[in-house]
Write an enzyme that holds these catalytic residues in place. Structure first.
Site, PDB file in Angstrom:
ATOM      1  CE  LYS A 111     -66.423  38.398   3.295  1.00  0.00           C
ATOM      2  NZ  LYS A 111     -64.539  38.276   2.167  1.00  0.00           N
ATOM      3  CD  GLN A 132     -64.714  31.063   0.238  1.00  0.00           C
ATOM      4  OE1 GLN A 132     -63.660  30.646   0.199  1.00  0.00           O
ATOM      5  NE2 GLN A 132     -64.823  31.612   1.408  1.00  0.00           N
ATOM      6  CE  LYS A 135     -64.176  27.820   2.678  1.00  0.00           C
ATOM      7  NZ  LYS A 135     -63.263  28.402   2.806  1.00  0.00           N
ATOM      8  CE  LYS A 147     -59.301  31.783  -1.438  1.00  0.00           C
ATOM      9  NZ  LYS A 147     -60.079  31.309  -0.251  1.00  0.00           N
ATOM     10  N   GLY A 186     -58.060  38.251   3.133  1.00  0.00           N
ATOM     11  CA  GLY A 186     -56.709  36.605   3.125  1.00  0.00           C
ATOM     12  C   GLY A 186     -57.118  35.658   2.784  1.00  0.00           C
ATOM     13  CG  ASP A 187     -56.449  31.902   0.939  1.00  0.00           C
ATOM     14  OD1 ASP A 187     -57.174  31.117   1.514  1.00  0.00           O
ATOM     15  OD2 ASP A 187     -55.496  31.338   0.441  1.00  0.00           O
ATOM     16  CB  THR A 231     -59.964  30.720   9.725  1.00  0.00           C
ATOM     17  OG1 THR A 231     -59.921  32.123   8.844  1.00  0.00           O
ATOM     18  CG2 THR A 231     -59.717  29.480   9.084  1.00  0.00           C
ATOM     19  CG  ASN A 262     -54.758  33.930  10.031  1.00  0.00           C
ATOM     20  OD1 ASN A 262     -55.677  33.308   9.896  1.00  0.00           O
ATOM     21  ND2 ASN A 262     -54.464  34.327  10.724  1.00  0.00           N
ATOM     22  CB  SER A 399     -65.029  37.767   6.149  1.00  0.00           C
ATOM     23  OG  SER A 399     -63.765  37.766   6.374  1.00  0.00           O
TER      24      SER A 399
HETATM   25  P1  NDP Z   1     -50.336  31.650   5.445  1.00  0.00           P
HETATM   26  O1  NDP Z   1     -49.664  32.134   4.546  1.00  0.00           O
HETATM   27  O2  NDP Z   1     -50.375  32.545   6.791  1.00  0.00           O
HETATM   28  O3  NDP Z   1     -49.783  30.234   5.753  1.00  0.00           O
HETATM   29  C1  NDP Z   1     -49.584  29.010   4.754  1.00  0.00           C
HETATM   30  C2  NDP Z   1     -49.348  28.099   5.520  1.00  0.00           C
HETATM   31  O4  NDP Z   1     -48.945  27.011   4.892  1.00  0.00           O
HETATM   32  C3  NDP Z   1     -47.257  28.483   5.467  1.00  0.00           C
HETATM   33  O5  NDP Z   1     -47.266  27.633   7.193  1.00  0.00           O
HETATM   34  C4  NDP Z   1     -46.973  28.176   4.472  1.00  0.00           C
HETATM   35  O6  NDP Z   1     -45.856  27.962   4.477  1.00  0.00           O
HETATM   36  C5  NDP Z   1     -47.711  26.616   4.297  1.00  0.00           C
HETATM   37  N1  NDP Z   1     -47.972  26.342   2.702  1.00  0.00           N
HETATM   38  C6  NDP Z   1     -48.468  26.879   2.310  1.00  0.00           C
HETATM   39  N2  NDP Z   1     -48.528  26.626   0.857  1.00  0.00           N
HETATM   40  C7  NDP Z   1     -47.442  25.196   0.807  1.00  0.00           C
HETATM   41  C8  NDP Z   1     -47.354  24.369  -0.079  1.00  0.00           C
HETATM   42  N3  NDP Z   1     -47.364  24.594  -1.382  1.00  0.00           N
HETATM   43  N4  NDP Z   1     -46.830  23.539   0.779  1.00  0.00           N
HETATM   44  C9  NDP Z   1     -46.454  23.382   2.230  1.00  0.00           C
HETATM   45  N5  NDP Z   1     -46.990  24.307   2.800  1.00  0.00           N
HETATM   46  C10 NDP Z   1     -47.666  25.116   2.057  1.00  0.00           C
HETATM   47  O7  NDP Z   1     -51.871  31.414   5.077  1.00  0.00           O
HETATM   48  P2  NDP Z   1     -53.161  30.875   5.853  1.00  0.00           P
HETATM   49  O8  NDP Z   1     -52.712  29.973   7.038  1.00  0.00           O
HETATM   50  O9  NDP Z   1     -54.186  31.547   5.750  1.00  0.00           O
HETATM   51  O10 NDP Z   1     -53.849  29.650   4.728  1.00  0.00           O
HETATM   52  C11 NDP Z   1     -53.646  28.055   5.197  1.00  0.00           C
HETATM   53  C12 NDP Z   1     -54.670  27.175   4.497  1.00  0.00           C
HETATM   54  O11 NDP Z   1     -56.046  28.271   5.199  1.00  0.00           O
HETATM   55  C13 NDP Z   1     -55.134  27.740   2.636  1.00  0.00           C
HETATM   56  O12 NDP Z   1     -55.680  26.386   2.284  1.00  0.00           O
HETATM   57  C14 NDP Z   1     -56.045  28.113   2.447  1.00  0.00           C
HETATM   58  O13 NDP Z   1     -57.264  28.677   1.579  1.00  0.00           O
HETATM   59  C15 NDP Z   1     -57.086  28.171   3.510  1.00  0.00           C
HETATM   60  N6  NDP Z   1     -57.951  29.029   5.088  1.00  0.00           N
HETATM   61  C16 NDP Z   1     -57.628  29.958   5.213  1.00  0.00           C
HETATM   62  C17 NDP Z   1     -58.787  30.947   5.803  1.00  0.00           C
HETATM   63  C18 NDP Z   1     -58.244  32.507   5.940  1.00  0.00           C
HETATM   64  O14 NDP Z   1     -58.992  33.101   6.593  1.00  0.00           O
HETATM   65  N7  NDP Z   1     -56.673  32.711   5.673  1.00  0.00           N
HETATM   66  C19 NDP Z   1     -59.865  30.837   5.839  1.00  0.00           C
HETATM   67  C20 NDP Z   1     -60.659  29.041   5.045  1.00  0.00           C
HETATM   68  C21 NDP Z   1     -59.573  29.008   4.779  1.00  0.00           C
HETATM   69  P3  NDP Z   1     -44.432  28.455   3.946  1.00  0.00           P
HETATM   70  O15 NDP Z   1     -44.414  29.694   4.538  1.00  0.00           O
HETATM   71  O16 NDP Z   1     -43.695  27.579   3.497  1.00  0.00           O
HETATM   72  O17 NDP Z   1     -44.744  29.015   2.584  1.00  0.00           O
HETATM   73  O1  2IT Z   2     -60.860  30.268   1.893  1.00  0.00           O
HETATM   74  C1  2IT Z   2     -61.201  31.429   3.169  1.00  0.00           C
HETATM   75  O2  2IT Z   2     -62.655  31.193   3.242  1.00  0.00           O
HETATM   76  C2  2IT Z   2     -60.903  32.353   2.704  1.00  0.00           C
HETATM   77  N1  2IT Z   2     -59.360  32.675   2.307  1.00  0.00           N
HETATM   78  C3  2IT Z   2     -61.261  33.532   3.853  1.00  0.00           C
HETATM   79  C4  2IT Z   2     -61.674  33.851   3.233  1.00  0.00           C
HETATM   80  C5  2IT Z   2     -62.600  35.634   3.883  1.00  0.00           C
HETATM   81  O3  2IT Z   2     -63.841  35.759   2.744  1.00  0.00           O
HETATM   82  O4  2IT Z   2     -63.031  36.108   4.689  1.00  0.00           O
END
Ligand code: NDP
Ligand code: 2IT
Length: 467
Positions: A111, A132, A135, A147, A186-187, A231, A262, A399
């Protein structure tokens, strides 16, 4: 001496790894991981951090190191790399690379999310799959770790291009996933729109309405309420509980949240509703400071509806808001920092600045956003520090709640789902807190999370035999 090469704001920083934290038995394992996975620096970093926490556990439970358990834990069960050809709106053909790393299935089907970002490579996906695994163990739910993703860059692509890319990606991925096999979500770069296109293609190719094959779905086709918010909300619940151990609350605290995707959006929303003032957020081009408190409805309109840039926030608000291009958001003074963008976005110099400016707590919304040296600085300064694999587990936990609803063909209210999420985050917090105390490192949530996650995976792996 071993050095890590960390990419930060366009530069590689060389930071020395603190090998003295690693126990004698574990050093050869770390060396083998580094040799075997040449150049995969983020994966080395993630393994180093976990193994660096296990010295006391192995001393107390030598059986966890038997039968090459730790070596097996550091080697993914399966790594899939595939070609993703797709046609853009002009008729030109592009070839991207797709990945799915099925890291560990001791506790349940693999997952974990899918990331679409040009920086994606096998080392990034392996670090994320490794993290993961622990976690997911911390959530206490029946999910293993995995992943995936692609080096595809969604920025500037039309909706049709995104759809064709997602369909091509799923055309290959579908043969490797299933509700009892591997359940993506998603991520970065993958939200509700992409999940919809991928689920649509999976359904078409397999002729099965197997909702439990992917999570983060829309509410009309098997999604869970509160998954979008989970998240960010979960990270704030974790930090709330962590602050309470020192008698603090959110009321009147000044917070900075990096990113504006997100995780960042729902972190800001929840922090604000609990009485904190979030004064800054960012994207990869720059950050904004709004001393009046970030207007989350405006961020959502720019980011979720228009897929715009954070700069537009300042353009819309005028003088009261400052936009800083290419600077570090961590220069903004705050009590609470919640890095919610990407790995290694907060390095040692940023940590020093934050500490100097009076920081009290860090909650990692992103995966591995603080460098190891930054974490050392926070911990040495007595800052409350919540590592990503514990603090951001609310997304994957919800999830798993989505999978439960799919399996029982049920659909819970927002309140019901959110209250389960809050309960899960509180129990993850308490598990990390109690584990740290039990192993003689009270208040060290990094070790608490690594040890507690490891023990659950190790117990299951021992029970399942040498596989
Ligand atoms: P999104 O794509 O929704 O948003 C990502 C954000 O981070 C954007 O503002 C983006 O800016 C910025 N960003 C991404 N890559 C870079 C980079 N290389 N340098 C600077 N800024 C960057 O992703 P999420 O919000 O879903 O994910 C954010 C983090 O949270 C990640 O580390 C992800 O692995 C983690 N995460 C996400 C979960 C989820 O449920 N979505 C769960 C647990 C962890 P820009 O638009 O300019 O690229
Ligand atoms: O990093 C993470 O935990 C996620 N991107 C969410 C993974 C999931 O299966 O909901």
């Amino acid at each position: 001496m071993i050095f890590s090469f960390i990419y930060n704001n366009g530069y590689f920083i060389v930071e020395e790894m603190m090998l003295d934290k690693i126990n004698d038995k574990l050093t050869p394992i770390l060396n083998q991981v580094m040799e075997r996975n040449t150049g995969e620096k983020e994966f080395h970093q993630a393994v180093h951090e976990v193994l660096g926490s296990l010295g006391h556990v192995i001393a107390r439970h030598p059986e966890y190191a038997d039968n090459a358990l730790i070596e097996r834990l550091c080697e993914p069960e399966r790594q899939i790399i595939f070609r993703v050809p797709w046609v853009d709106d002009q008729g030109d053909i592009h070839i991207n690379r797709g990945f799915r790393v099925q890291f560990n299935s001791a506790l349940g089907p693999y997952k974990g999310g899918l990331r679409f970002h040009p920086t994606v490579n096998v080392g990034i996906i392996k670090f994320l799959g490794f993290e993961q695994t622990f976690k997911n163990a911390l959530t206490g739910m029946p999910i293993g770790g995995g992943k995936g993703g692609s080096d595809f860059n969604p920025r500037g692509r039309t909706d049709r291009e995104i759809m064709r890319f997602c369909q091509s990606f799923m055309t290959e991925l579908q043969r490797h996933i299933g509700e009892y096999i591997d359940v993506p979500a998603g991520d970065i770069g993958v939200g509700g729109r992409e999940i919809g296109y991928m689920f649509g293609q999976f359904k078409r190719l397999t002729n099965r309405y197997e909702a439990g094959v992917i999570t983060g779905k829309g509410l009309l086709y098997g999604g869970s309420r509160a998954r979008t918010e989970a998240t960010g909300y979960g990270a704030v619940y974790f930090v709330e509980r962590m602050l309470a151990t020192k008698g603090y609350g959110f009321e009147g605290q000044r917070a900075v949240v990096s990113g504006s995707g997100n995780v960042a959006i729902y972190t800001i929303q929840k922090l604000t509703s609990l009485g904190a003032k979030v004064v800054a957020c960012s994207d990869s081009n720059g950050y904004i400071i709004d001393e009046g408190g970030i207007d989350i409805d405006l961020v959502r309109e720019i980011k979720e509806q228009r897929r715009g840039r954070i700069k537009e926030y300042a353009e819309h608000k005028g003088h009261s808001v400052k936009y800083v291009e290419n600077g570090s958001i961590w220069d903004v003074p705050c009590d609470i920092a919640m890095p919610s963008a990407t790995q290694n976005e907060l390095a040692s110099d940023n940590a020093r600045t934050l500490v100097k400016n009076g920081l009290i707590a860090v909650g990692e919304g992103a995966n591995m956003p603080s460098t190891p040296e930054a974490i050392d600085i926070f911990q040495e300064a007595g800052i409350l520090f919540a590592p990503g694999k514990a603090a951001n587990a609310g997304g994957v936990a919800t999830s798993a709640l989505e999978m439960q609803q799919n399996a029982s063909r049920d659909s819970w209210t927002f309140e019901e789902t959110e209250s389960r999420l809050a309960g899960i985050m509180h129990s993850i917090h308490d598990l990390c807190y109690e584990t740290a105390k039990e192993y003689g490192v009270p208040g060290d949530y990094v070790r608490g999370a690594n040890i507690a996650g490891f023990v659950r995976v190790a117990e299951a792996m021992r029970a399942l035999g040498i596989i």
